[in-house]
Design an enzyme around this catalytic site. Structure first.
Site, PDB file in Angstrom:
ATOM      1  N   ARG A   1      31.361  12.268  18.163  1.00 19.70           N
ATOM      2  CA  ARG A   1      31.642  13.736  18.194  1.00 19.70           C
ATOM      3  C   ARG A   1      31.120  14.386  19.560  1.00 19.70           C
ATOM      4  NH1 ARG A   1      35.385  16.198  18.663  1.00 19.70           N
ATOM      5  NH2 ARG A   1      35.964  15.292  16.493  1.00 19.70           N
TER       6      ARG A   1
ATOM      7  N   LYS B   1      29.412  41.026  47.654  1.00 21.09           N
ATOM      8  CA  LYS B   1      30.446  41.737  46.786  1.00 21.09           C
ATOM      9  C   LYS B   1      30.195  43.277  46.868  1.00 21.09           C
ATOM     10  CE  LYS B   1      31.437  39.557  43.139  1.00 21.09           C
ATOM     11  NZ  LYS B   1      32.893  38.685  43.459  1.00 21.09           N
TER      12      LYS B   1
ATOM     13  N   LYS C   1      32.560  30.994  36.793  1.00 21.35           N
ATOM     14  CA  LYS C   1      32.860  31.212  35.435  1.00 21.35           C
ATOM     15  C   LYS C   1      33.005  30.137  34.793  1.00 21.35           C
ATOM     16  CE  LYS C   1      35.115  35.532  36.646  1.00 21.35           C
ATOM     17  NZ  LYS C   1      36.505  36.431  36.553  1.00 21.35           N
TER      18      LYS C   1
ATOM     19  N   ASP D   1      40.267  40.921  46.983  1.00 17.49           N
ATOM     20  CA  ASP D   1      39.965  41.011  45.445  1.00 17.49           C
ATOM     21  C   ASP D   1      40.958  41.881  45.021  1.00 17.49           C
ATOM     22  OD1 ASP D   1      38.467  40.700  43.390  1.00 17.49           O
ATOM     23  OD2 ASP D   1      37.727  42.691  43.618  1.00 17.49           O
TER      24      ASP D   1
ATOM     25  N   GLU E   1      33.752  40.318  50.117  1.00 19.13           N
ATOM     26  CA  GLU E   1      34.670  40.953  49.231  1.00 19.13           C
ATOM     27  C   GLU E   1      35.475  42.107  49.649  1.00 19.13           C
ATOM     28  OE1 GLU E   1      34.425  40.748  44.733  1.00 19.13           O
ATOM     29  OE2 GLU E   1      34.070  43.069  45.244  1.00 19.13           O
TER      30      GLU E   1
END
Length: 320
Positions: free
Chosen positions: A133, A200, A168, A251, A230
């Site tokens: 597994r 940012k 992410k 962005d 950004e």
């Protein structure tokens, strides 16, 4: 358990029929190296994964399978996919029991059809069942990322834009997930916060503006480290250019605004498009002329693919 070196057997004559069912993903070299992660660190992480699942003992395998029993299994793709993490899955088996004989029939970065045999394993049946597994969880997840990445890469083929990933990622799996992106034909953005400076909106607000933020970063950053800014408006793009930004992120800009930003910058610095990019929209974004398109979905939302570990023949699981 003693760790053993894993080598690919994909070139062996005995594997020729299966090897004919795999092909390289676009722009991906045939490599199983997790270049972002030291092998010792990778092994430590894999041991943690095994410990999480096994706990004190695999109660079922210990009760039901005699220690002397052996087994033969094949790992198969149950749907078309791009492979990532095959060497990692093999390493999980090897770390737990060096007595398992492992034969890899595919390579990370290859696309395979449904039914392709990816790996053959033979050895102590109890160990094979205990590790199954954990190994499958990893290769299913990583191959899911590679497969989705390959779909995004295919959508922007011929535009000159390159797909890049983001931060992410799943905690504890970043290096492996970024490896999976590379297997799918994408490129890696920052590996972590220490990989570069990205200013940012909140950083800029704290410093009082783009010019001030870039100047502050430039005065302190290591000399060869790039500074990315950004921007979500054209006037910010102009300010970032004037401030000496090395890279500019566009962005959540509408496509037409991105196109105007590309004209404004005129190749002076690389441009990265980011924010809400989907398979349905990435082609239009790429055709604006941006250099990079970052997509969080390829690591954050990729579904796992279906890979199984099947007993080759039940009678082979007998006492030796």
């Amino acid at each position: 358990m003693t760790a053993t070196h894993l080598s690919s057997n994909a070139s062996n004559a005995s594997n020729a029929s299966n090897a004919s069912n795999v092909s390289n993903a676009a722009n991906v070299s045939n490599t199983s190296t997790i270049w972002q992660m030291d092998p010792m660190a990778l092994d430590a992480r894999l041991r943690d994964f095994l410990q999480e699942d096994i706990g004190h003992v695999d109660l079922t395998a210990t009760l039901m399978v005699d220690e002397a029993m052996t087994g033969r299994f094949e790992m198969r793709a149950r749907e078309p996919m791009t492979i990532a993490g095959l060497a990692v899955a093999a390493r999980v088996f090897s770390l737990y029991d060096a007595g398992i004989d492992i034969e890899r029939l595919a390579t990370d970065g290859q696309t395979v059809p449904e039914g392709a045999v990816l790996m053959r394993l033979q050895g102590p049946a109890r160990s094979l069942l205990t590790v199954e597994r954990t190994a499958l969880n990893l290769i299913q997840h990583l191959s899911g990322i590679a497969t989705l990445t390959a779909r995004y890469v295919e959508r922007i083929a011929g535009t000159g834009a390159q797909l890049v990933d983001t931060r992410k990622t799943t905690p504890g799996l970043r290096a492996l997930e970024k490896h999976a992106v590379a297997c799918g034909g994408g490129r890696n953005h920052r590996l972590g916060l220490d990989s570069g400076v990205m200013l940012k909106d909140n950083h800029i607000a704290v410093c009082g503006g783009i010019a001030e933020a870039v100047a502050r970063a430039r005065s302190r950053v290591p000399v060869l480290t790039r500074i990315e800014v950004e921007c979500d408006r054209l006037d910010q793009v102009e300010e970032a250019l004037a401030a000496g930004a090395d890279v500019i992120m566009l962005d959540n800009m509408p496509v037409e605004t991105m196109r105007r930003a590309v004209e404004l910058v005129d190749g002076r610095v690389p441009l990265e498009a980011s924010g809400g990019v989907r398979l349905e929209t990435i082609r239009d974004i790429a055709e604006t002329g941006v250099d990079f398109i970052s997509v969080g979905r390829i690591t954050q939302s990729a579904p796992a693919v279906d890979i199984g570990l099947d007993d080759v023949d039940a009678p082979s699981m007998q006492a030796s």
